[in-house]
Scaffold this motif. Structure first.
Motif, PDB file in Angstrom:
ATOM      1  N   ALA A 360       0.833  -1.199   0.000  1.00 31.97           N
ATOM      2  CA  ALA A 360       0.000   0.000   0.000  1.00 31.97           C
ATOM      3  C   ALA A 360       0.869   1.251   0.000  1.00 31.97           C
ATOM      4  O   ALA A 360       1.877   1.338   0.703  1.00 31.97           O
ATOM      5  N   GLY A 361       0.472   2.221  -0.811  1.00 35.57           N
ATOM      6  CA  GLY A 361       1.146   3.503  -0.876  1.00 35.57           C
ATOM      7  C   GLY A 361       2.165   3.627  -1.983  1.00 35.57           C
ATOM      8  O   GLY A 361       2.591   4.745  -2.300  1.00 35.57           O
ATOM      9  N   PHE A 362       2.562   2.520  -2.593  1.00 34.30           N
ATOM     10  CA  PHE A 362       3.582   2.561  -3.642  1.00 34.30           C
ATOM     11  C   PHE A 362       2.937   2.740  -5.011  1.00 34.30           C
ATOM     12  O   PHE A 362       1.749   2.447  -5.205  1.00 34.30           O
ATOM     13  N   PRO A 363       3.710   3.251  -5.991  1.00 30.86           N
ATOM     14  CA  PRO A 363       3.152   3.438  -7.334  1.00 30.86           C
ATOM     15  C   PRO A 363       2.622   2.132  -7.917  1.00 30.86           C
ATOM     16  O   PRO A 363       3.207   1.060  -7.731  1.00 30.86           O
ATOM     17  N   ALA A 364       1.518   2.220  -8.644  1.00 27.60           N
ATOM     18  CA  ALA A 364       0.921   1.039  -9.279  1.00 27.60           C
ATOM     19  C   ALA A 364       1.583   0.815 -10.635  1.00 27.60           C
ATOM     20  O   ALA A 364       0.987   1.027 -11.692  1.00 27.60           O
ATOM     21  N   GLU A 365       2.855   0.410 -10.579  1.00 25.99           N
ATOM     22  CA  GLU A 365       3.649   0.032 -11.757  1.00 25.99           C
ATOM     23  C   GLU A 365       3.968  -1.443 -11.572  1.00 25.99           C
ATOM     24  O   GLU A 365       4.889  -1.808 -10.816  1.00 25.99           O
ATOM     25  N   LEU A 366       3.218  -2.307 -12.227  1.00 23.71           N
ATOM     26  CA  LEU A 366       3.241  -3.728 -11.896  1.00 23.71           C
ATOM     27  C   LEU A 366       3.302  -4.585 -13.154  1.00 23.71           C
ATOM     28  O   LEU A 366       2.835  -4.188 -14.223  1.00 23.71           O
ATOM     29  N   LEU A 367       3.855  -5.770 -12.985  1.00 28.12           N
ATOM     30  CA  LEU A 367       3.904  -6.768 -14.053  1.00 28.12           C
ATOM     31  C   LEU A 367       3.433  -8.105 -13.491  1.00 28.12           C
ATOM     32  O   LEU A 367       4.001  -8.607 -12.516  1.00 28.12           O
ATOM     33  N   ALA A 368       2.408  -8.673 -14.099  1.00 27.75           N
ATOM     34  CA  ALA A 368       1.942 -10.009 -13.742  1.00 27.75           C
ATOM     35  C   ALA A 368       2.380 -10.973 -14.832  1.00 27.75           C
ATOM     36  O   ALA A 368       2.126 -10.729 -16.015  1.00 27.75           O
ATOM     37  N   VAL A 369       3.058 -12.045 -14.438  1.00 28.84           N
ATOM     38  CA  VAL A 369       3.578 -13.032 -15.389  1.00 28.84           C
ATOM     39  C   VAL A 369       3.068 -14.402 -14.974  1.00 28.84           C
ATOM     40  O   VAL A 369       3.117 -14.760 -13.788  1.00 28.84           O
ATOM     41  N   ARG A 370       2.580 -15.175 -15.938  1.00 27.50           N
ATOM     42  CA  ARG A 370       2.081 -16.504 -15.594  1.00 27.50           C
ATOM     43  C   ARG A 370       3.223 -17.356 -15.066  1.00 27.50           C
ATOM     44  O   ARG A 370       4.248 -17.522 -15.727  1.00 27.50           O
ATOM     45  N   GLY A 371       3.042 -17.872 -13.867  1.00 29.69           N
ATOM     46  CA  GLY A 371       4.050 -18.700 -13.222  1.00 29.69           C
ATOM     47  C   GLY A 371       3.897 -18.618 -11.721  1.00 29.69           C
ATOM     48  O   GLY A 371       3.204 -17.742 -11.192  1.00 29.69           O
ATOM     49  N   GLU A 372       4.570 -19.524 -11.032  1.00 29.33           N
ATOM     50  CA  GLU A 372       4.435 -19.602  -9.584  1.00 29.33           C
ATOM     51  C   GLU A 372       5.619 -18.998  -8.846  1.00 29.33           C
ATOM     52  O   GLU A 372       5.453 -18.448  -7.757  1.00 29.33           O
ATOM     53  N   ARG A 373       6.814 -19.114  -9.400  1.00 31.18           N
ATOM     54  CA  ARG A 373       8.018 -18.630  -8.725  1.00 31.18           C
ATOM     55  C   ARG A 373       8.855 -17.814  -9.694  1.00 31.18           C
ATOM     56  O   ARG A 373       8.766 -17.979 -10.911  1.00 31.18           O
ATOM     57  N   LEU A 374       9.700 -16.964  -9.125  1.00 29.21           N
ATOM     58  CA  LEU A 374      10.482 -16.063  -9.951  1.00 29.21           C
ATOM     59  C   LEU A 374      11.407 -16.824 -10.890  1.00 29.21           C
ATOM     60  O   LEU A 374      11.567 -16.444 -12.060  1.00 29.21           O
ATOM     61  N   ALA A 375      12.033 -17.885 -10.418  1.00 31.33           N
ATOM     62  CA  ALA A 375      12.943 -18.641 -11.280  1.00 31.33           C
ATOM     63  C   ALA A 375      12.211 -19.179 -12.503  1.00 31.33           C
ATOM     64  O   ALA A 375      12.729 -19.111 -13.631  1.00 31.33           O
ATOM     65  N   GLY A 376      11.005 -19.699 -12.314  1.00 33.16           N
ATOM     66  CA  GLY A 376      10.238 -20.204 -13.439  1.00 33.16           C
ATOM     67  C   GLY A 376       9.804 -19.106 -14.382  1.00 33.16           C
ATOM     68  O   GLY A 376       9.775 -19.286 -15.602  1.00 33.16           O
ATOM     69  N   VAL A 377       9.473 -17.941 -13.827  1.00 31.70           N
ATOM     70  CA  VAL A 377       9.076 -16.804 -14.648  1.00 31.70           C
ATOM     71  C   VAL A 377      10.230 -16.341 -15.530  1.00 31.70           C
ATOM     72  O   VAL A 377      10.050 -16.020 -16.708  1.00 31.70           O
ATOM     73  N   LEU A 378      11.444 -16.305 -14.974  1.00 31.79           N
ATOM     74  CA  LEU A 378      12.591 -15.900 -15.779  1.00 31.79           C
ATOM     75  C   LEU A 378      12.925 -16.943 -16.834  1.00 31.79           C
ATOM     76  O   LEU A 378      13.472 -16.614 -17.890  1.00 31.79           O
ATOM     77  N   SER A 379      12.618 -18.197 -16.543  1.00 29.80           N
ATOM     78  CA  SER A 379      12.901 -19.264 -17.494  1.00 29.80           C
ATOM     79  C   SER A 379      11.937 -19.247 -18.676  1.00 29.80           C
ATOM     80  O   SER A 379      12.352 -19.446 -19.822  1.00 29.80           O
ATOM     81  N   LEU A 380      10.660 -18.997 -18.419  1.00 31.67           N
ATOM     82  CA  LEU A 380       9.644 -19.114 -19.466  1.00 31.67           C
ATOM     83  C   LEU A 380       8.522 -18.136 -19.166  1.00 31.67           C
ATOM     84  O   LEU A 380       7.612 -18.445 -18.406  1.00 31.67           O
ATOM     85  N   ALA A 381       8.592 -16.968 -19.735  1.00 32.45           N
ATOM     86  CA  ALA A 381       7.641 -15.910 -19.387  1.00 32.45           C
ATOM     87  C   ALA A 381       6.930 -15.421 -20.638  1.00 32.45           C
ATOM     88  O   ALA A 381       7.357 -14.478 -21.285  1.00 32.45           O
ATOM     89  N   TYR A 382       5.844 -16.076 -20.984  1.00 37.18           N
ATOM     90  CA  TYR A 382       5.100 -15.680 -22.172  1.00 37.18           C
ATOM     91  C   TYR A 382       3.933 -14.762 -21.831  1.00 37.18           C
ATOM     92  O   TYR A 382       3.863 -13.634 -22.293  1.00 37.18           O
ATOM     93  N   SER A 383       2.974 -15.247 -21.052  1.00 40.94           N
ATOM     94  CA  SER A 383       1.768 -14.474 -20.763  1.00 40.94           C
ATOM     95  C   SER A 383       2.065 -13.399 -19.724  1.00 40.94           C
ATOM     96  O   SER A 383       2.557 -13.697 -18.641  1.00 40.94           O
ATOM     97  N   ARG A 384       1.726 -12.158 -20.065  1.00 41.68           N
ATOM     98  CA  ARG A 384       2.050 -11.026 -19.179  1.00 41.68           C
ATOM     99  C   ARG A 384       0.910 -10.013 -19.194  1.00 41.68           C
ATOM    100  O   ARG A 384       0.249  -9.816 -20.215  1.00 41.68           O
ATOM    101  N   ILE A 385       0.712  -9.364 -18.056  1.00 44.50           N
ATOM    102  CA  ILE A 385      -0.233  -8.264 -17.914  1.00 44.50           C
ATOM    103  C   ILE A 385       0.517  -7.109 -17.279  1.00 44.50           C
ATOM    104  O   ILE A 385       1.146  -7.272 -16.231  1.00 44.50           O
ATOM    105  N   VAL A 386       0.465  -5.945 -17.914  1.00 42.62           N
ATOM    106  CA  VAL A 386       1.260  -4.796 -17.490  1.00 42.62           C
ATOM    107  C   VAL A 386       0.347  -3.696 -16.966  1.00 42.62           C
ATOM    108  O   VAL A 386      -0.632  -3.325 -17.632  1.00 42.62           O
ATOM    109  N   VAL A 387       0.672  -3.178 -15.787  1.00 50.47           N
ATOM    110  CA  VAL A 387      -0.096  -2.096 -15.175  1.00 50.47           C
ATOM    111  C   VAL A 387       0.800  -0.867 -15.065  1.00 50.47           C
ATOM    112  O   VAL A 387       1.896  -0.924 -14.498  1.00 50.47           O
ATOM    113  N   HIS A 388       0.337   0.244 -15.620  1.00 45.83           N
ATOM    114  CA  HIS A 388       1.059   1.517 -15.548  1.00 45.83           C
ATOM    115  C   HIS A 388       0.094   2.592 -15.068  1.00 45.83           C
ATOM    116  O   HIS A 388      -1.024   2.723 -15.590  1.00 45.83           O
ATOM    117  N   ARG A 389       0.522   3.311 -14.047  1.00 48.24           N
ATOM    118  CA  ARG A 389      -0.310   4.362 -13.464  1.00 48.24           C
ATOM    119  C   ARG A 389      -1.704   3.849 -13.102  1.00 48.24           C
ATOM    120  O   ARG A 389      -2.717   4.544 -13.273  1.00 48.24           O
TER     121      ARG A 389
END
Length: 434
Positions: A360-389
């Motif tokens: 709470a309180g931080f800028p809403a600059e976000l990236l949602a990537v299909r996957g469960e853990r960061l290592a898997g996301v970096l390995s195979l990151a196809y589906s993405r949803i990007v939030v800006h402002r």
């Protein structure tokens, strides 16, 4: 126009578009620490983060179901070349500079397309190094500034004015152009000291212009001269707006002790380094990557950028910050969290942007990537949803299909739309969302 080049559309369930009025609920998002949460956004800020289902329904705006997605602070792109992007195989019609078409409409088109591509990858802010000399004057910068205005609300395109010469009689025009570029809207002073007969004088001139206007400095250099790096560190320490250098691949070719001492001087002066794991850029004549581990051990802030995007320096450049993080983790020896930090928190800090956390309180600059853990996301990151402002500005969805098989795997599946198969297509089988 192909699908990946279309401008992103707002969520289908009806988010408002005005900053300060948007209400957005991101439901059932997985965080890097393993929690599953709902995130409520109001305007351009995160209003609340709570247990999944605990924030109640959104009263206005939209709800985006992030089941199966990892939610992260959005990355930023600290080193791109939007003016020459997508120019591999040129020249074409129109004025030519650096071996590529450099007329106004072409530069603006390339810069816009590059920013949208990288936005789709997740980078909601992009620092673009734009050349302002060699016969073109400020024309290319003006076109990138026009592209910046057209992209307002989708992402931040931050142009850096990059002259070739700044010293002696031959550099007088470059110094005048640089001052004019900052007055017209360049957000940082660039430079290429390796190409100037007097590299130290080049840095001094860039720092002088930056100090006059209160903007940061971002210089192209291979970083292969320890004496010059020492002088840079001595001069840079007094600039409050910050100094960044890159790609510094030459620093990796110095003896370890020499490189270590240079890194310590850079750290003491607060000079940041942007490395380019995906390949060099037009001003870097050699390949390789800066010694990230050595720099980090010395206390240097290290961010990672993309560099060339399908131009002559790297015709297959992707401009994907997650690929840069993947390469730092797979080849650079960084943990996945450290690697993502180089394209996330460290990149934002280099650009002078506010810190982002999923709190709470931080800028809403976000990236949602299909996957469960960061290592898997970096390995195979196809589906993405990007939030800006605070609003969804880009979506990428990937579906992988397999024909029928006897393999008894518990694969994630989704309902397949029933329609007659196309000639020669495989029969319906498991569908994996990536």
């Amino acid at each position: 126009m192909s699908a990946d080049r279309k401008q992103p559309q707002p969520p289908e369930d009806g988010a408002a578009t005005g900053a300060g009025t948007t209400s957005l609920l991101l439901s059932r998002a997985r965080l890097a620490d393993g929690r599953t949460v709902d995130v409520r956004i109001a305007g351009d800020r995160i209003e609340a983060v709570g247990a999944a289902g605990g924030l109640g329904p959104v009263t206005a705006g939209a709800r985006v179901d992030l089941t199966g997605y990892l939610l992260l602070p959005a990355p930023a792109e600290p080193h791109a070349h939007a003016d020459t992007a997508f120019s591999a195989g040129s020249p074409g019609p129109g004025p030519v500079s650096y071996g590529v078409p450099y007329d106004g409409e072409e530069v603006r088109r390339r810069a816009t397309e590059a920013a949208l591509l990288q936005l789709g990858h997740g980078a909601t802010a992009l620092r673009a190094h734009v050349r302002i000399d060699d016969g073109q004057g400020l024309g290319p910068l003006e076109e990138v500034l026009r592209a910046r205005r057209s992209l307002h609300g989708l992402g931040e395109l931050l142009p850096v004015a990059v002259p070739r010469l700044l010293t002696g009689a031959a550099g007088a025009d470059g110094r005048a152009l640089l001052r004019d570029a900052v007055r017209r809207g360049a957000v940082a002073v660039g430079g290429r000291p390796d190409l100037d007969p007097d590299p130290a004088g080049h840095v001094a001139a860039a720092l002088e212009v930056a100090a006059e206007h209160g903007v940061p400095v971002d210089l192209h250099t291979e970083g292969d001269d320890p004496a010059w790096l020492a002088r840079l560190a001595a001069m840079a320490g007094g600039l409050g707006a910050g100094v960044t250098i890159g790609p510094c691949a030459g620093l990796a070719r110095l003896p370890a002790g020499v490189a270590g001492r240079a890194a310590e001087r850079l750290a003491a002066a607060g000079v940041a380094v942007v490395c380019l794991p995906q390949g060099g850029c037009r001003d870097a004549g050699s390949r390789g990557v800066a010694p990230v581990g050595l720099l980090r051990a010395a206390g240097v802030r290290v961010a990672a950028g993309s560099g060339a995007l399908r131009d002559a320096a790297n015709p297959v450049g992707r401009g994907d910050p997650l690929e840069a993080a993947y390469l730092l983790a797979s080849q650079g020896g960084l943990a996945p969290e450290e690697a993502y930090g180089a394209v996330g928190a460290e990149a934002r800090a280099v650009l002078g942007l506010p810190e982002v956390r999923v709190e709470a309180g931080f800028p809403a600059e976000l990236l949602a990537v299909r996957g469960e853990r960061l290592a898997g996301v970096l390995s195979l990151a196809y589906s993405r949803i990007v939030v800006h402002r605070g609003r969804v500005v880009a979506r990428t969805s990937a579906v992988r299909e397999y024909c029928d098989s006897a393999a008894a795997l518990d694969l994630p599946r989704q309902a397949r739309t029933k329609r007659p198969p196309e000639p020669g297509s495989p029969q319906a089988g498991p569908v994996v969302r990536s």
